[in-house]
Design an enzyme around this catalytic site. Structure first.
Site, PDB file in Angstrom:
ATOM      1  N   HIS A  33      68.969  27.704   9.097  1.00  0.00           N
ATOM      2  CA  HIS A  33      68.666  28.914   9.882  1.00  0.00           C
ATOM      3  C   HIS A  33      67.699  29.851   9.172  1.00  0.00           C
ATOM      4  O   HIS A  33      67.223  30.818   9.756  1.00  0.00           O
ATOM      5  CB  HIS A  33      69.947  29.687  10.205  1.00  0.00           C
ATOM      6  CG  HIS A  33      70.473  30.475   9.036  1.00  0.00           C
ATOM      7  ND1 HIS A  33      71.212  29.913   8.036  1.00  0.00           N
ATOM      8  CD2 HIS A  33      70.321  31.784   8.699  1.00  0.00           C
ATOM      9  CE1 HIS A  33      71.516  30.826   7.138  1.00  0.00           C
ATOM     10  NE2 HIS A  33      70.990  31.973   7.507  1.00  0.00           N
TER      11      HIS A  33
HETATM   12  C1  UD1 Z   1      70.399  36.937   9.800  1.00  0.00           C
HETATM   13  C2  UD1 Z   1      70.089  37.466   8.419  1.00  0.00           C
HETATM   14  C3  UD1 Z   1      70.217  36.354   7.387  1.00  0.00           C
HETATM   15  C4  UD1 Z   1      71.564  35.674   7.497  1.00  0.00           C
HETATM   16  C5  UD1 Z   1      71.830  35.244   8.911  1.00  0.00           C
HETATM   17  C6  UD1 Z   1      73.233  34.729   9.027  1.00  0.00           C
HETATM   18  C7  UD1 Z   1      68.395  39.254   8.356  1.00  0.00           C
HETATM   19  C8  UD1 Z   1      66.989  39.575   8.059  1.00  0.00           C
HETATM   20  N1  UD1 Z   1      68.702  37.954   8.358  1.00  0.00           N
HETATM   21  O1  UD1 Z   1      69.418  35.961  10.103  1.00  0.00           O
HETATM   22  O2  UD1 Z   1      70.089  36.901   6.092  1.00  0.00           O
HETATM   23  O3  UD1 Z   1      71.577  34.571   6.633  1.00  0.00           O
HETATM   24  O4  UD1 Z   1      71.684  36.364   9.801  1.00  0.00           O
HETATM   25  O5  UD1 Z   1      73.403  33.899  10.130  1.00  0.00           O
HETATM   26  O6  UD1 Z   1      69.193  40.120   8.580  1.00  0.00           O
HETATM   27  N2  UD1 Z   1      70.115  35.181  17.984  1.00  0.00           N
HETATM   28  C9  UD1 Z   1      70.804  34.878  19.139  1.00  0.00           C
HETATM   29  N3  UD1 Z   1      72.106  35.289  19.220  1.00  0.00           N
HETATM   30  C10 UD1 Z   1      72.736  35.984  18.259  1.00  0.00           C
HETATM   31  C11 UD1 Z   1      72.021  36.308  17.096  1.00  0.00           C
HETATM   32  C12 UD1 Z   1      70.715  35.890  16.979  1.00  0.00           C
HETATM   33  O7  UD1 Z   1      70.290  34.241  20.041  1.00  0.00           O
HETATM   34  O8  UD1 Z   1      73.928  36.321  18.410  1.00  0.00           O
HETATM   35  C13 UD1 Z   1      68.710  34.689  17.857  1.00  0.00           C
HETATM   36  C14 UD1 Z   1      67.684  35.655  18.405  1.00  0.00           C
HETATM   37  O9  UD1 Z   1      66.662  34.902  18.977  1.00  0.00           O
HETATM   38  C15 UD1 Z   1      67.182  36.330  17.146  1.00  0.00           C
HETATM   39  C16 UD1 Z   1      67.284  35.233  16.104  1.00  0.00           C
HETATM   40  O10 UD1 Z   1      68.440  34.499  16.468  1.00  0.00           O
HETATM   41  O11 UD1 Z   1      65.877  36.814  17.279  1.00  0.00           O
HETATM   42  C17 UD1 Z   1      67.425  35.724  14.678  1.00  0.00           C
HETATM   43  O12 UD1 Z   1      68.521  36.627  14.549  1.00  0.00           O
HETATM   44  P1  UD1 Z   1      68.531  37.734  13.386  1.00  0.00           P
HETATM   45  O13 UD1 Z   1      69.824  38.411  13.366  1.00  0.00           O
HETATM   46  O14 UD1 Z   1      67.311  38.575  13.459  1.00  0.00           O
HETATM   47  O15 UD1 Z   1      68.340  36.888  12.078  1.00  0.00           O
HETATM   48  P2  UD1 Z   1      69.108  35.583  11.597  1.00  0.00           P
HETATM   49  O16 UD1 Z   1      68.117  34.487  11.528  1.00  0.00           O
HETATM   50  O17 UD1 Z   1      70.328  35.392  12.384  1.00  0.00           O
HETATM   51  N1  UDP Z   2      79.540  29.288   9.466  1.00  0.00           N
HETATM   52  C1  UDP Z   2      80.367  29.223  10.583  1.00  0.00           C
HETATM   53  N2  UDP Z   2      79.973  28.451  11.639  1.00  0.00           N
HETATM   54  C2  UDP Z   2      78.810  27.741  11.640  1.00  0.00           C
HETATM   55  C3  UDP Z   2      77.965  27.837  10.502  1.00  0.00           C
HETATM   56  C4  UDP Z   2      78.356  28.632   9.437  1.00  0.00           C
HETATM   57  O1  UDP Z   2      81.435  29.826  10.604  1.00  0.00           O
HETATM   58  O2  UDP Z   2      78.518  27.047  12.619  1.00  0.00           O
HETATM   59  C5  UDP Z   2      79.973  30.097   8.317  1.00  0.00           C
HETATM   60  C6  UDP Z   2      79.865  29.401   6.980  1.00  0.00           C
HETATM   61  O3  UDP Z   2      80.997  28.596   6.721  1.00  0.00           O
HETATM   62  C7  UDP Z   2      79.732  30.545   6.017  1.00  0.00           C
HETATM   63  C8  UDP Z   2      78.950  31.562   6.813  1.00  0.00           C
HETATM   64  O4  UDP Z   2      79.102  31.193   8.185  1.00  0.00           O
HETATM   65  O5  UDP Z   2      80.986  31.096   5.690  1.00  0.00           O
HETATM   66  C9  UDP Z   2      77.523  31.500   6.407  1.00  0.00           C
HETATM   67  O6  UDP Z   2      76.740  32.120   7.342  1.00  0.00           O
HETATM   68  P1  UDP Z   2      75.204  31.794   7.554  1.00  0.00           P
HETATM   69  O7  UDP Z   2      74.923  30.432   7.076  1.00  0.00           O
HETATM   70  O8  UDP Z   2      74.920  32.138   8.949  1.00  0.00           O
HETATM   71  O9  UDP Z   2      74.504  32.906   6.637  1.00  0.00           O
HETATM   72  P2  UDP Z   2      74.191  33.055   5.070  1.00  0.00           P
HETATM   73  O10 UDP Z   2      75.429  32.805   4.308  1.00  0.00           O
HETATM   74  O11 UDP Z   2      73.104  32.087   4.760  1.00  0.00           O
HETATM   75  O12 UDP Z   2      73.695  34.443   4.969  1.00  0.00           O
END
Ligand code: UD1
Ligand code: UDP
Length: 361
Positions: free
Chosen positions: A211
């Site tokens: 991601h």
């Molecule tokens: C964010 C965090 C990242 C973290 C990740 C955990 C920032 C800059 N990044 O990244 O550090 O590792 O969360 O998962 O804060 N979207 C949906 N539904 C949702 C959420 C997101 O469709 O419920 C889609 C949208 O298109 C959105 C994209 O995902 O634009 C990215 O979401 P965003 O929260 O901006 O960043 P993440 O990639 O999720």
């Molecule tokens: N996780 C989850 N469901 C999923 C993928 C990840 O519950 O389908 C959990 C994972 O076990 C970990 C946390 O989400 O505890 C990590 O989140 P993510 O990878 O989104 O973000 P990061 O840790 O890289 O910021």
């Protein structure tokens, strides 16, 4: 004491659940509330399987505020959070603001609080990738600069802070996520349904998640990763983050046949799949640590990691999105003989709460 907890993204719900549970235990053991915790959800993540599911599964108290900020570019998203959080903090007048990790919700929470002179606790302080193109790196560096209590998972994190001149209020606490894993392991049934549903057997499949912006803003990197997966002679279960789903949909890219794409999973199901996997391929921060604690080999699809100890102990290999490196790492991985304890002993949440209660505001 009144604490406002600011969370918004999936990993933050998992981390906050641990501390919130401890706060509730502490309060129930005392005749009056020791800590009054008010949870604010920025709404950064909002899909049911990225948000609501975790509140129910992990028994996180209902947020008093959901700011419903949603998705957007960094400035737009962080800016909207900042405006909304300022209003909440002015109304609630907390003694502390508690933020986790390195997302835009972390930065907005820290900025809103510091401008109002509210002391900040940063859980997962001091982590560095030393790659300033990562949005998370900017978020953590800035959050650490304005925090009063900095809870570090490791000595490396403490050393990173020292290099930036931050020494006051720094504590090695270990990592709250270890407690989350233990909580989940206790809840996982002996014969978990998810394996049968996916038609897989313990230790006969690999688990993948992708991601990170660097791997999902550019289809070439994701294609290389999937091409590497396609050469691996095992089923690969891949719960797809919405960001990655969007890229796959817009580019109409179909994944190799051995890769099973599924929706994001709840915490108990993902821990079940991690524990039973032969190997994990990921760019997630949290999953690298979970792989270590669960003694599952990890291939990290990034050029660098904040969790350097997992690499130096031989349980994690960095490959970036390089197809040949990924294939090579999967084939040549040798199970290390040693597994030293990393990131605490499972009492992190208690220690953190103690430090907050002792701290002079
Ligand atoms: C964010 C965090 C990242 C973290 C990740 C955990 C920032 C800059 N990044 O990244 O550090 O590792 O969360 O998962 O804060 N979207 C949906 N539904 C949702 C959420 C997101 O469709 O419920 C889609 C949208 O298109 C959105 C994209 O995902 O634009 C990215 O979401 P965003 O929260 O901006 O960043 P993440 O990639 O999720
Ligand atoms: N996780 C989850 N469901 C999923 C993928 C990840 O519950 O389908 C959990 C994972 O076990 C970990 C946390 O989400 O505890 C990590 O989140 P993510 O990878 O989104 O973000 P990061 O840790 O890289 O910021």
């Amino acid at each position: 004491m009144k604490i406002i907890t600011i969370i918004g993204a999936r990993p933050q719900f998992i981390k906050a659940a641990v501390i919130s549970r401890r706060i509730s235990e502490l309060n129930s053991k005392n005749s009056s509330h020791v800590i009054d915790e008010v949870i604010v959800h920025t709404g950064q993540h909002y899909d049911e399987e990225m948000s609501g599911l975790f509140f129910r599964e992990l028994e996180i108290p209902e947020p008093k505020y959901n700011l419903e900020i949603g998705s957007g570019n960094h400035g737009y998203q962080t800016g909207k959070m900042l405006i909304a959080l300022e209003e909440v903090l002015q109304k609630e007048e907390p003694d502390w603001v508690l933020v986790y990790g390195d997302t835009n919700s972390t930065l907005a929470g820290a900025l809103a609080a510091t401008k109002l002179h509210i002391p900040i606790v940063h859980v997962e302080a001091g982590l560095r990738s030393y790659n300033r193109r990562m949005p998370e790196e900017i978020n953590r560096v800035l959050a650490d600069q304005v925090s009063k209590l900095l809870f570090c998972p490791s000595q490396t994190a403490v050393d990173n802070l020292a290099l930036e001149g931050i020494k006051k209020g720094v504590h090695i606490t270990g990592d709250v996520m270890m407690e989350a894993v233990k909580f989940a392991e206790d809840k996982i049934p002996e014969n978990p349904e998810i394996l049968a549903q996916l038609g897989i057997k313990p230790k006969k499949y690999l688990l993948a998640t992708v991601h990170r912006a660097e791997n999902t803003d550019d289809i070439h990197r994701l294609k290389d990763i999937l091409a590497a997966f396609g050469t691996i002679d095992s089923t690969i279960v891949f719960p797809v983050h919405p960001r990655t789903r969007k890229l796959l949909e817009t580019t109409k890219y179909s994944s190799p046949e051995n890769v099973i794409l599924i929706d994001p999973l709840g915490y108990f199901e993902i821990i079940t799949l991690e524990k039973n996997a032969q190997m994990i391929l990921t760019d997630s921060g949290g999953i690298q640590k979970e792989a270590y604690w669960l003694k599952v080999p990890c291939i990290t699809l990034r050029e660098e990691t904040e969790w350097v100890e997992t690499v130096s102990n031989g349980w994690n290999v960095l490959t970036g999105a390089d197809k040949d490196k990924i294939i090579g790492a999967v084939k040549s991985f040798k199970m290390p003989e040693n597994h030293p304890p990393l990131y605490g002993d499972g009492s992190t949440s208690l220690y953190c709460i103690q430090k907050i209660l002792e701290a002079k505001i």
